[in-house]
Design an enzyme around this catalytic site. Structure first.
Site, mmCIF file in Angstrom:
data_model
loop_
_atom_site.group_PDB
_atom_site.id
_atom_site.type_symbol
_atom_site.label_atom_id
_atom_site.label_comp_id
_atom_site.label_asym_id
_atom_site.label_seq_id
_atom_site.Cartn_x
_atom_site.Cartn_y
_atom_site.Cartn_z
ATOM 1 N N ALA A 126 0.810 -1.223 0.000
ATOM 2 C CA ALA A 126 0.000 0.000 0.000
ATOM 3 C C ALA A 126 0.838 1.266 0.000
ATOM 4 O O ALA A 126 0.295 2.371 0.078
ATOM 5 C CB ALA A 126 -0.923 -0.006 1.216
ATOM 6 N N ASN A 192 1.831 -4.039 8.058
ATOM 7 C CA ASN A 192 2.785 -4.531 7.066
ATOM 8 C C ASN A 192 3.531 -3.396 6.380
ATOM 9 O O ASN A 192 4.691 -3.554 5.988
ATOM 10 C CB ASN A 192 2.073 -5.404 6.030
ATOM 11 C CG ASN A 192 1.720 -6.780 6.575
ATOM 12 O OD1 ASN A 192 2.522 -7.427 7.236
ATOM 13 N ND2 ASN A 192 0.506 -7.228 6.318
ATOM 14 N N HIS A 222 -1.415 6.447 4.629
ATOM 15 C CA HIS A 222 -0.045 6.132 5.005
ATOM 16 C C HIS A 222 0.823 7.356 4.731
ATOM 17 O O HIS A 222 0.825 7.876 3.608
ATOM 18 C CB HIS A 222 0.475 4.943 4.191
ATOM 19 C CG HIS A 222 -0.408 3.741 4.265
ATOM 20 N ND1 HIS A 222 -0.438 2.910 5.352
ATOM 21 C CD2 HIS A 222 -1.326 3.247 3.387
ATOM 22 C CE1 HIS A 222 -1.320 1.947 5.154
ATOM 23 N NE2 HIS A 222 -1.872 2.130 3.972
#
Length: 269
Positions: A126, A192, A222
């Site tokens: 991602a 992750n 993020h």
């Protein structure tokens, strides 16, 4: 191409849906129980358009000798099957990069790649900017700070519930602050990205992580900053969550698909 997939969750299903438009010649899927085999095989055949084998036996998968194995089943699957796959000389895409925060497992997988002359492939998932981060580490010490923000529902069933009342939040809540290693091991389905950044950059202990539950978050965000002797940059990525799983970004599935496509292209050349 003969593709093998470990797991049958959101990411694996997204890959199979994509295979419907770009079929492989053969597909092997490792699932937890053969009680689902008939239904899974019918669905996999319908989506992937390939010769499909469904099994709950890792030996069956390994003996089928696929061109590539893709793990989509979580950190426990990496621990359970990674060494066997790699020792057999099979390249493996590891989606659950947080598993590598376990130093003993990391060493085991490294030895397995050496004995099997195989590769571990870590998709960016991602996150973006991994190539630049990796390059900057060559110039000396880097500082990496990561913040992962998701809606409260994405943190249900995790230790975040012990830190704040997720259902009652009216503002962002930082419920975790620590190293990437601690984040990956405490939040195995949510961190992750932190592990991926650690592996590409400053390492698990030096990569600093904040995890945030935000009731106003429309998806999974993020953000990270990198500072090195030769440059600095900041990255902000806002991803839509995958259907049926608020913990996982849809971008992760497409990152896996990209890795499969690159391997497929290399086999053709």
């Amino acid at each position: 191409m003969h593709l093998a997939i470990i797991g049958y969750g959101n990411i694996a299903q997204a890959v199979l849906e994509w295979l419907g438009t770009k079929p492989v010649a053969r597909l092997t899927v490792l699932v937890r129980s053969t009680s689902l085999t008939t239904a899974l095989k019918d669905e996999a055949l319908a989506q992937a358009g390939a010769s499909v084998t469904i099994t709950d036996d890792i030996t069956t998968l390994i003996e089928a000798a696929p061109d590539l194995v893709v793990e989509c089943a979580g950190q426990t699957a990496v621990a359970a099957f990674g060494a066997a796959v790699l020792s057999a000389g099979l390249d493996m895409v590891i989606v659950s990069t947080g598993a590598l925060a376990d130093e003993a497992l990391f060493d085991t997988l490294e030895r397995a790649t050496q004995s099997g002359r195989s590769r571990v492939i870590l998709p960016p998932g991602a996150i973006g900017g991994i190539d630049l981060l990796s390059a900057l580490t060559l110039a000396g010490e880097v500082t990496v700070t990561y913040r992962g923000t998701k809606p409260p529902d994405a943190w249900r069933g995790t230790p975040a519930e012990d830190c704040c009342d997720l259902a009652a939040l009216t503002a962002p809540c930082v419920f975790f602050s620590g190293s990437a290693r601690e984040a990956a091991q405490t939040y195995p389905k949510n961190a992750n990205v932190a592990a991926t950044l650690a592996l590409a950059g400053a390492g698990f202990e030096a990569t600093r992580v904040e995890l945030i539950a935000d009731p106003a978050a429309p998806g999974n965000a993020h953000a990270y900053e990198v500072d090195s002797p030769v440059g600095r940059f900041a990255m902000q990525i806002d991803n839509a969550a995958s259907s049926g799983n608020a913990k996982t970004s849809m971008a992760t599935a497409f990152s896996v698909i990209r890795e499969i496509d690159q391997i497929r292209d290399s086999l053709r050349s």
